[in-house]
Design a protein around this motif. Structure first.
Motif, PDB file in Angstrom:
ATOM      1  N   LEU A  72       0.896  -1.321  -0.054  1.00 17.23           N
ATOM      2  CA  LEU A  72       0.139  -0.100   0.051  1.00 17.23           C
ATOM      3  C   LEU A  72       0.822   1.476  -0.342  1.00 17.23           C
ATOM      4  O   LEU A  72       0.328   2.393  -0.270  1.00 17.23           O
ATOM      5  CB  LEU A  72      -1.072   0.081   1.116  1.00 17.23           C
ATOM      6  N   ALA A  73       2.267   1.001   0.384  1.00 15.56           N
ATOM      7  CA  ALA A  73       2.810   2.175   0.113  1.00 15.56           C
ATOM      8  C   ALA A  73       3.579   2.576  -1.281  1.00 15.56           C
ATOM      9  O   ALA A  73       4.438   3.462  -1.467  1.00 15.56           O
ATOM     10  CB  ALA A  73       4.249   2.009   1.156  1.00 15.56           C
ATOM     11  N   SER A  74       3.174   1.723  -2.104  1.00 20.30           N
ATOM     12  CA  SER A  74       3.279   1.905  -3.638  1.00 20.30           C
ATOM     13  C   SER A  74       2.315   1.837  -4.603  1.00 20.30           C
ATOM     14  O   SER A  74       1.625   0.895  -4.707  1.00 20.30           O
ATOM     15  CB  SER A  74       4.324   0.754  -3.828  1.00 20.30           C
ATOM     16  N   LEU A  75       1.746   3.130  -5.107  1.00 24.69           N
ATOM     17  CA  LEU A  75       0.762   3.195  -5.940  1.00 24.69           C
ATOM     18  C   LEU A  75       0.739   2.147  -7.181  1.00 24.69           C
ATOM     19  O   LEU A  75      -0.267   1.877  -7.594  1.00 24.69           O
ATOM     20  CB  LEU A  75       0.510   4.432  -6.500  1.00 24.69           C
ATOM     21  N   ALA A  76       2.030   1.947  -7.477  1.00 23.20           N
ATOM     22  CA  ALA A  76       2.187   1.016  -8.719  1.00 23.20           C
ATOM     23  C   ALA A  76       1.812  -0.350  -8.373  1.00 23.20           C
ATOM     24  O   ALA A  76       1.133  -1.197  -8.992  1.00 23.20           O
ATOM     25  CB  ALA A  76       3.716   1.148  -9.217  1.00 23.20           C
ATOM     26  N   SER A  77       2.024  -0.725  -7.040  1.00 20.16           N
ATOM     27  CA  SER A  77       1.650  -2.006  -6.578  1.00 20.16           C
ATOM     28  C   SER A  77       0.044  -2.157  -6.304  1.00 20.16           C
ATOM     29  O   SER A  77      -0.455  -3.261  -6.616  1.00 20.16           O
ATOM     30  CB  SER A  77       2.238  -2.353  -5.030  1.00 20.16           C
ATOM     31  N   VAL A  78      -0.394  -1.012  -6.001  1.00 20.21           N
ATOM     32  CA  VAL A  78      -1.920  -0.834  -5.663  1.00 20.21           C
ATOM     33  C   VAL A  78      -2.488  -0.912  -7.076  1.00 20.21           C
ATOM     34  O   VAL A  78      -3.436  -1.917  -7.144  1.00 20.21           O
ATOM     35  CB  VAL A  78      -2.283   0.193  -5.134  1.00 20.21           C
ATOM     36  N   PHE A 110       5.177  10.558  -0.375  1.00 17.55           N
ATOM     37  CA  PHE A 110       4.074  10.578   0.620  1.00 17.55           C
ATOM     38  C   PHE A 110       4.578  10.498   2.012  1.00 17.55           C
ATOM     39  O   PHE A 110       5.495   9.383   2.008  1.00 17.55           O
ATOM     40  CB  PHE A 110       2.683   9.950   0.645  1.00 17.55           C
ATOM     41  N   GLU A 111       4.248  11.015   3.105  1.00 19.30           N
ATOM     42  CA  GLU A 111       4.643  10.729   4.440  1.00 19.30           C
ATOM     43  C   GLU A 111       4.229   9.292   4.596  1.00 19.30           C
ATOM     44  O   GLU A 111       3.011   8.976   4.180  1.00 19.30           O
ATOM     45  CB  GLU A 111       4.093  11.685   5.414  1.00 19.30           C
ATOM     46  N   ALA A 112       4.779   8.662   5.470  1.00 16.14           N
ATOM     47  CA  ALA A 112       4.445   7.000   5.155  1.00 16.14           C
ATOM     48  C   ALA A 112       3.191   6.713   5.959  1.00 16.14           C
ATOM     49  O   ALA A 112       2.487   5.695   5.061  1.00 16.14           O
ATOM     50  CB  ALA A 112       5.723   6.252   5.874  1.00 16.14           C
ATOM     51  N   GLN A 113       2.864   7.276   7.005  1.00 15.22           N
ATOM     52  CA  GLN A 113       1.593   6.778   7.489  1.00 15.22           C
ATOM     53  C   GLN A 113       0.298   7.129   7.006  1.00 15.22           C
ATOM     54  O   GLN A 113      -0.343   6.406   6.714  1.00 15.22           O
ATOM     55  CB  GLN A 113       1.495   7.356   9.065  1.00 15.22           C
ATOM     56  N   ILE A 114       0.480   8.597   6.357  1.00 16.04           N
ATOM     57  CA  ILE A 114      -0.796   8.854   5.770  1.00 16.04           C
ATOM     58  C   ILE A 114      -0.847   8.176   4.312  1.00 16.04           C
ATOM     59  O   ILE A 114      -1.877   7.684   3.584  1.00 16.04           O
ATOM     60  CB  ILE A 114      -0.803  10.244   5.433  1.00 16.04           C
ATOM     61  N   GLY A 115       0.224   7.655   3.550  1.00 12.62           N
ATOM     62  CA  GLY A 115       0.648   7.148   2.170  1.00 12.62           C
ATOM     63  C   GLY A 115      -0.079   5.742   2.757  1.00 12.62           C
ATOM     64  O   GLY A 115      -0.707   5.175   1.543  1.00 12.62           O
ATOM     65  N   THR A 116       0.303   4.955   3.468  1.00 12.93           N
ATOM     66  CA  THR A 116      -0.086   3.400   3.763  1.00 12.93           C
ATOM     67  C   THR A 116      -1.483   3.384   4.360  1.00 12.93           C
ATOM     68  O   THR A 116      -2.222   2.582   3.637  1.00 12.93           O
ATOM     69  CB  THR A 116       0.965   3.016   4.700  1.00 12.93           C
ATOM     70  N   HIS A 121      -5.063   2.855   0.733  1.00 11.02           N
ATOM     71  CA  HIS A 121      -6.374   2.319   0.678  1.00 11.02           C
ATOM     72  C   HIS A 121      -7.437   2.939  -0.043  1.00 11.02           C
ATOM     73  O   HIS A 121      -8.398   2.530  -0.593  1.00 11.02           O
ATOM     74  CB  HIS A 121      -7.019   2.058   2.060  1.00 11.02           C
ATOM     75  N   PHE A 122      -7.201   4.375  -0.152  1.00 13.44           N
ATOM     76  CA  PHE A 122      -8.138   5.358  -1.083  1.00 13.44           C
ATOM     77  C   PHE A 122      -8.088   4.740  -2.640  1.00 13.44           C
ATOM     78  O   PHE A 122      -9.072   4.453  -3.057  1.00 13.44           O
ATOM     79  CB  PHE A 122      -7.637   6.702  -0.767  1.00 13.44           C
ATOM     80  N   ALA A 123      -6.896   4.732  -2.851  1.00 14.99           N
ATOM     81  CA  ALA A 123      -6.699   4.334  -4.343  1.00 14.99           C
ATOM     82  C   ALA A 123      -7.289   2.883  -4.578  1.00 14.99           C
ATOM     83  O   ALA A 123      -7.832   2.647  -5.492  1.00 14.99           O
ATOM     84  CB  ALA A 123      -4.952   4.302  -4.631  1.00 14.99           C
ATOM     85  N   LEU A 124      -6.740   2.069  -3.723  1.00 14.61           N
ATOM     86  CA  LEU A 124      -7.080   0.547  -3.668  1.00 14.61           C
ATOM     87  C   LEU A 124      -8.749   0.595  -4.019  1.00 14.61           C
ATOM     88  O   LEU A 124      -9.416  -0.273  -4.897  1.00 14.61           O
ATOM     89  CB  LEU A 124      -6.894  -0.136  -2.788  1.00 14.61           C
ATOM     90  N   GLY A 293      -9.070   8.589  -9.626  1.00 16.03           N
ATOM     91  CA  GLY A 293     -10.541   9.105  -9.377  1.00 16.03           C
ATOM     92  C   GLY A 293     -11.435   8.372  -8.852  1.00 16.03           C
ATOM     93  O   GLY A 293     -11.144   7.159  -8.574  1.00 16.03           O
ATOM     94  N   ALA A 294     -12.833   8.733  -8.496  1.00 12.67           N
ATOM     95  CA  ALA A 294     -13.457   7.838  -8.064  1.00 12.67           C
ATOM     96  C   ALA A 294     -14.043   6.878  -8.937  1.00 12.67           C
ATOM     97  O   ALA A 294     -14.053   7.062  -9.851  1.00 12.67           O
ATOM     98  CB  ALA A 294     -14.693   8.703  -7.821  1.00 12.67           C
TER      99      ALA A 294
END
Length: 301
Positions: A72-78, A110-116, A121-124, A293-294
């Motif tokens: 979750l700390a990688s948008l590419a992985s998400v 991203f700052e690690a905590q908000i990013g993870t 999760h928002f992106a996922l 996006g949504a």
């Protein structure tokens, strides 16, 4: 359905034919959550960073499971996880998280905590939303009560880093995300629900990664041994939120000792966590930061 004051994992309904994704399911509350859902008949997907660890944990499960890679700390992985999904997904459980860690950044800056805890999760969720048929469960915390939302500095680049205030902000963000997602689902006429849960004070591996000797002493020597409830009890609010007939935007937590221990029940949240304007603004900013996006709002039951 038994009263929530006595509800346990033994009261889970038959989940045969259901597919459930649990993020961060290779240890702690996520592993217990995945284990109990599989035991109740669900096909459980453990979405984890370390797939070998996930395989070892799940090998002890009774039931149907598989392990897929997700960081979750990688948008590419998400994106890769979401791109690899096909077919219906009954329940998405956004469980993974880090707590009060030393300052660091994700691969996307991203700052690690908000990013993870939030942005990943928002992106996922949005990338999978068109597949989801029942609900999205986001795991928050009682620490949302110390959280303050700073939309002009979500990544803590302009202020002195405070690991606990940062963590509180991420858990507040989980609740604001849940409420705004539910608002959008309602607006689209969808029967899918967005709900949240928190475990109270449960003895997990999270307390071992703060990078602070004082925190380690307080949590692992005193807190976890004397005050915390077990991982099995800590997972109950998530299991309840994922399977019981509760309204959208519900928040489930323990029923005793200021929501620190006990069996699951519907609980309240702070005024900040009910701020609809902040929830909309956080959603917009999260879209901008992640480039996601949504998703397509599901309409199926």
């Amino acid at each position: 359905m038994p009263a929530s004051s006595s509800w346990t994992a033994a009261d889970l309904p038959d989940l045969s034919g259901r597919t459930i994704v649990v993020t961060g399911a290779s240890s702690g509350l996520g592993a217990v959550t995945a284990r109990e859902l599989a035991r109740a008949g669900a096909h459980v997907v453990l979405a984890v960073r370390d797939t070998a660890k996930g395989e070892r944990v799940a090998a002890a499960f009774t039931g149907d499971w598989e392990v897929r890679e997700l960081d979750l700390a990688s948008l590419a992985s998400v994106r890769a996880f979401a791109d690899g999904w096909s077919g219906d997904l009954d329940i998405l459980i956004n469980n993974a998280g880090i707590m009060a860690v030393p300052q660091s950044k994700t691969v996307d800056g991203f700052e690690a905590q908000i990013g993870t805890n939030h942005l990943g999760h928002f992106a996922l969720t949005n990338l999978l939303l068109g597949h989801i048929t029942d609900r999205v469960v986001s795991v928050s915390s009682g620490a949302h009560r110390i959280g303050k939302l700073h939309l002009d500095d979500l990544n803590w680049e302009q202020r002195r880093y405070d690991r606990w205030r940062v963590y509180g902000q991420t858990k507040l963000a989980n609740l604001l995300f849940t409420s705004e997602l539910q608002r959008r689902l309602d607006e689209a006429g969808s029967s899918v629900r967005a709900v949240a849960a928190h475990p109270g004070y449960a003895s997990t591996h999270l307390q071992s990664h703060t990078g602070s000797r004082i925190n380690h002493l307080l949590f692992n020597t005193i807190g976890n041994r004397l005050l915390a409830q077990s991982e099995e009890m800590g997972a109950l609010p998530t299991l309840y939120a994922a399977t019981q007939d509760i309204p959208g935007n519900s928040f489930v937590g323990p029923d005793k000792f200021l929501e620190q221990r006990g069996h699951p029940k519907l609980v309240g949240r702070t005024k900040a966590a009910k701020n609809a304007d902040d929830a909309r603004r956080l959603w917009t900013l999260s879209e901008e930061l992640t480039g996601v996006g949504a998703g397509t709002m599901p309409v199926a039951a």
